[in-house]
Design a protein around this motif. Structure first.
Motif, mmCIF file in Angstrom:
data_model
loop_
_atom_site.group_PDB
_atom_site.id
_atom_site.type_symbol
_atom_site.label_atom_id
_atom_site.label_comp_id
_atom_site.label_asym_id
_atom_site.label_seq_id
_atom_site.Cartn_x
_atom_site.Cartn_y
_atom_site.Cartn_z
ATOM 1 N N GLY A 60 1.256 -0.903 0.178
ATOM 2 C CA GLY A 60 0.280 0.046 -0.055
ATOM 3 C C GLY A 60 0.702 1.151 -0.323
ATOM 4 N N LYS A 61 2.225 1.103 -0.173
ATOM 5 C CA LYS A 61 2.919 2.324 0.149
ATOM 6 C C LYS A 61 1.995 3.654 -0.976
ATOM 7 N N GLY A 62 2.506 5.067 -0.270
ATOM 8 C CA GLY A 62 2.035 5.468 -1.188
ATOM 9 C C GLY A 62 0.308 5.656 -2.043
ATOM 10 N N LEU A 82 -6.747 -5.116 11.225
ATOM 11 C CA LEU A 82 -6.675 -4.672 9.984
ATOM 12 C C LEU A 82 -5.798 -3.265 9.488
ATOM 13 N N ALA A 83 -6.020 -2.986 10.999
ATOM 14 C CA ALA A 83 -4.667 -1.528 10.985
ATOM 15 C C ALA A 83 -3.371 -1.908 10.661
ATOM 16 N N ILE A 84 -3.715 -3.040 11.614
ATOM 17 C CA ILE A 84 -1.814 -3.803 11.699
ATOM 18 C C ILE A 84 -1.580 -3.895 10.486
ATOM 19 N N LEU A 85 -2.268 -4.553 10.393
ATOM 20 C CA LEU A 85 -2.163 -5.541 9.031
ATOM 21 C C LEU A 85 -1.272 -4.025 7.600
ATOM 22 N N ASN A 89 2.036 -3.030 5.467
ATOM 23 C CA ASN A 89 2.243 -3.065 4.261
ATOM 24 C C ASN A 89 1.909 -1.959 3.551
ATOM 25 N N GLY A 90 1.740 -0.944 4.106
ATOM 26 C CA GLY A 90 2.673 0.510 3.871
ATOM 27 C C GLY A 90 1.677 1.833 3.893
ATOM 28 N N ILE A 109 -1.736 3.029 15.952
ATOM 29 C CA ILE A 109 -1.271 2.533 15.088
ATOM 30 C C ILE A 109 -0.612 3.623 14.301
ATOM 31 N N ASP A 110 0.668 3.872 13.839
ATOM 32 C CA ASP A 110 0.859 4.895 12.496
ATOM 33 C C ASP A 110 0.253 4.651 10.979
ATOM 34 N N ILE A 111 -1.493 4.954 10.644
ATOM 35 C CA ILE A 111 -2.252 5.032 10.209
ATOM 36 C C ILE A 111 -3.457 6.182 9.775
#
Length: 163
Positions: A60-62, A82-85, A89-90, A109-111
């Motif tokens: 999921g980068k970018g 799901l947030a951890i996943l 995966n970026g 979580i850093d999202i």
């Protein structure tokens, strides 16, 4: 990348209107990132988050996942696992036209996460839904491969990268 949605609105305003589409202010802020942006990947589903797990399992980068959950307030489409996943995966963030759960854990979580609200119940798992289709909510149509920008002041969509 640093941006402010009010500055983007101002910078891309033209005589014919604006190059950005502003989503109605209907979302609550969750997740460790207060601002996030990226290329849009879409899901259209209803009370079934099977495809969310599948998509978050990919690179999921970018990218930002935009989930049209029909505005359902009867179950949660994203939880802490799901947030951890997604973070692993970026993925930059997720916009949920529906609910999330485990909000306290997700906030660590850093999202970036925007959702209508929280709900403790999980979804059914039937594997039903559509991927990479145009979805519309909040007065805006989100097309796959367009760009989304979210911060403390709102959510914007543009047909091309703005920063």
């Amino acid at each position: 990348m640093s941006f402010k949605t009010p500055d983007l609105c101002d910078a891309f305003e033209t005589e014919l209107g604006t190059a950005v589409r502003v989503v109605a202010p209907m979302f609550q802020r969750y997740g460790g990132k207060t601002s996030f942006s990226g290329q849009i990947v879409t899901l259209k589903l209803f009370e079934d988050n099977s495809l969310v797990r599948e998509v978050f399992g990919e690179d999921g980068k970018g990218k930002v996942l935009v989930i049209d959950g029909g505005g359902s307030l009867r179950c949660a489409l994203v939880g802490d696992q799901l947030a951890i996943l997604a973070n692993k995966n970026g993925w930059e963030g997720v916009i949920v036209y529906g609910c999330i759960r485990d909000s306290g854990d997700i906030n660590g979580i850093d999202i970036g996460v925007r959702a209508l609200n929280t709900h403790p119940q999980k979804t059914l798992k039937k594997g039903i839904g559509d991927r990479n289709v145009a979805v519309t909510f909040g007065g805006v149509t989100f097309n796959p491969n367009e760009w989304i920008y979210a911060d403390e002041d709102g959510v914007l969509v543009a047909s091309h990268p703005l920063v």
